[in-house]
Design an enzyme around this catalytic site. Structure first.
Site, PDB file in Angstrom:
ATOM      1  N   ASP A 132       0.823  -1.199   0.000  1.00  0.00           N
ATOM      2  CA  ASP A 132       0.000   0.000   0.000  1.00  0.00           C
ATOM      3  C   ASP A 132       0.862   1.256   0.000  1.00  0.00           C
ATOM      4  OD1 ASP A 132      -1.989   1.896   0.434  1.00  0.00           O
ATOM      5  OD2 ASP A 132      -2.159   1.458   2.573  1.00  0.00           O
ATOM      6  N   ASP A 339      -1.498   5.881  -5.919  1.00  0.00           N
ATOM      7  CA  ASP A 339      -2.001   5.125  -4.776  1.00  0.00           C
ATOM      8  C   ASP A 339      -2.384   3.715  -5.182  1.00  0.00           C
ATOM      9  OD1 ASP A 339      -3.025   4.300  -2.405  1.00  0.00           O
ATOM     10  OD2 ASP A 339      -4.766   5.619  -2.423  1.00  0.00           O
TER      11      ASP A 339
END
Length: 493
Positions: A132, A339
């Site tokens: 992440d 992201d």
């Protein structure tokens, strides 16, 4: 002296927009295992280690926020956690709150993650994790966790690792904890649940079974987990790869490994490749980039504002024509963030509304369209270069519930409110599938190249690769009919 009790709101996980719903994991085939061993045997001393990423949909959320609680303010029960919560009124906290809201909203709409493996401890304990770029910590369940959600997952056993060290305070990441009751506690908020953890230090290795970079680093062992989203998830934890959102430098896992790992990294860089579809290959490479995954040279740009992988966007184009929407923001122009935890492209409400209109989505992100209807390209001008997405990159089609010549078309874009930090476009998986992205931790810069989705199944000798598994489980389609599971087993069998 005695410590002052406080609750701190730190920059942690960010805006999340994710694409569809639960996690899947499959083993390596014999043929690929042989290929991996061959690649490893022929790799040079300074290696690139590539981790296969499995795609997952469902209740598989990355963090949307976290905070630290000092012992006198720690609440044992998750149900009591809100009593200790207080937001800082700073510009940074305002940004966090807005980005967290973006991530949570997007996760509820559309969720998808890619995940692989990390090992912790001596001897190594293997965990399935989400990688992440919007959060800053490595988090795995602890053997101390007696929540029902933890029972279904691999749990870190500190007493089985000869190198494990309990850590007392987030701001003193090298200080051994002498009293287990006198330690910082991290409370992590997810879109649909929460977790509580304490800090540990141990040997951490990135790279999975095919090859590893290892170093001593700090992480969080989760001592409590809510049923949702953890109980039914097929992942154990999360590896935060944010640019500078950790509590301290020692919690920045890739930052630590890029400077102190054994073997040494060729470059302080990790790179992400996602297949064009959920059933395609996906991988994360540590220690450099894979040229065979690129269809163009990398264009590098500096991190504009530290925290996230944030950069400047000078213009947004529709079929090559300027919208001029970034001029109104002055020298700052538009801002973008890469992201891996977001399955959508998000941006300021007014700007995204204009983009959707120009892309032929007048009133909603989902419309009825004809089978042969053409849609414009969507481009972003970054570092003086245009990165253009075709319609198939930013939208999907389905004929379910329609006559022969009609379809449902929906754009994977989401308007969001101002973050308080100016206009920010979150470029999630639609963008990351179209482009290969690289992240330089030491030099604080980001590289983007057009992705090569026709790469040869063979790999260069200096790369160790694990095949990527993807799974989209049974779910309902746009016409509320049952849709079969999708996976990429045939790509790696």
């Amino acid at each position: 002296g005695q410590r002052v009790s406080l609750v701190r709101t730190n920059v942690a996980a960010m805006f999340r927009a994710l694409l569809a719903a639960t996690l899947g994991l499959a083993g390596l085939s014999h043929a690929n295992s042989v290929a991996l061993r061959h690649a490893q045997q022929h790799a040079p001393e300074e290696q690139l280690f590539t981790v296969a990423l499995r795609a997952s949909t469902g209740h598989a959320y990355v963090p949307v926020s976290h905070r630290n609680v000092r012992p006198s303010q720690r609440h044992v029960s998750l149900l009591e956690r809100s009593a200790a919560f207080s937001h800082q009124q700073s510009r940074q906290a305002s940004l966090q709150t807005a980005l967290y809201r973006m991530r949570a909203q997007a996760q509820r709409v559309h969720a998808l993650q890619y995940f692989g493996e990390v090992t912790i401890g001596s001897p190594p304990q293997t965990f399935t994790v989400i990688f992440d770029t919007g959060s800053g910590h490595l988090m795995v369940p602890s053997v101390k966790c007696d929540s029902a959600a933890c029972a279904k997952h691999k749990r870190f056993q500190a007493n089985q690792s000869s190198t494990a060290i309990p850590i007392s305070w987030a701001d003193e990441p090298l200080t051994r904890a002498e009293d287990d009751t006198d330690r910082d506690t991290m409370v992590v908020n997810f879109a649909t649940g929460d977790a509580v953890g304490q800090y540990m230090r141990d040997k951490v290795c990135l790279g999975g079974l095919s090859g590893k970079f290892c170093a001593m680093a700090d992480f969080v062992e989760m001592t409590e987990e809510s049923d949702d989203p953890f109980k039914d998830a097929q992942w154990d934890g999360i590896v935060g790869l944010g640019q500078a959102v950790s509590d301290a430098a020692d919690f920045n896992i890739f930052g630590v490994l890029s400077t102190n790992s054994t073997p040494s990294m060729k470059m302080p860089v990790f790179a992400v490749y996602l297949g064009r579809d959920i059933d395609g290959e996906a991988e994360i490479t540590f220690g450099g980039v894979r040229k065979e995954r690129m269809a163009s040279a990398l264009t590098w740009m500096p991190v504009y504002e530290e925290g996230y992988w944030q950069f400047q966007i000078s213009d947004v184009l529709i079929n090559g024509k300027s919208t001029n929407m970034c001029k109104k923001y002055g020298q700052r122009q538009c801002q973008g963030v890469l992201d891996t935890g977001s399955s959508l492209v998000m941006g300021p409400e007014n700007d995204v509304a204009l983009i959707l209109k120009e892309l032929s989505f007048e009133r909603d992100t989902q419309i009825s369209c004809t089978k042969d209807q053409k849609f414009p390209n969507l481009g972003f001008v970054i570092a003086g270069k245009t990165f253009e997405m075709e319609a198939d990159d930013y939208m999907d089609r389905s004929q379910d519930g329609h006559d022969a010549n009609m379809q449902s078309c929906w754009a994977h874009l989401m308007p969001v409110r101002d973050t308080g930090r100016g206009p920010i476009f979150v470029l999630g998986m639609p963008f990351l599938r179209a482009f290969y992205t690289a992240y330089d931790v030491k030099n604080k810069k980001i590289g983007i190249a057009k992705a090569n989705h026709k790469a040869s199944p063979t790999h260069s000798a200096d790369v160790v690769v694990e095949p990527l598994m993807a799974l989209q489980p049974d779910m309902e389609d746009s016409a509320n009919k049952a849709a079969p599971a999708v996976n990429n087993k045939t790509h790696v069998a």
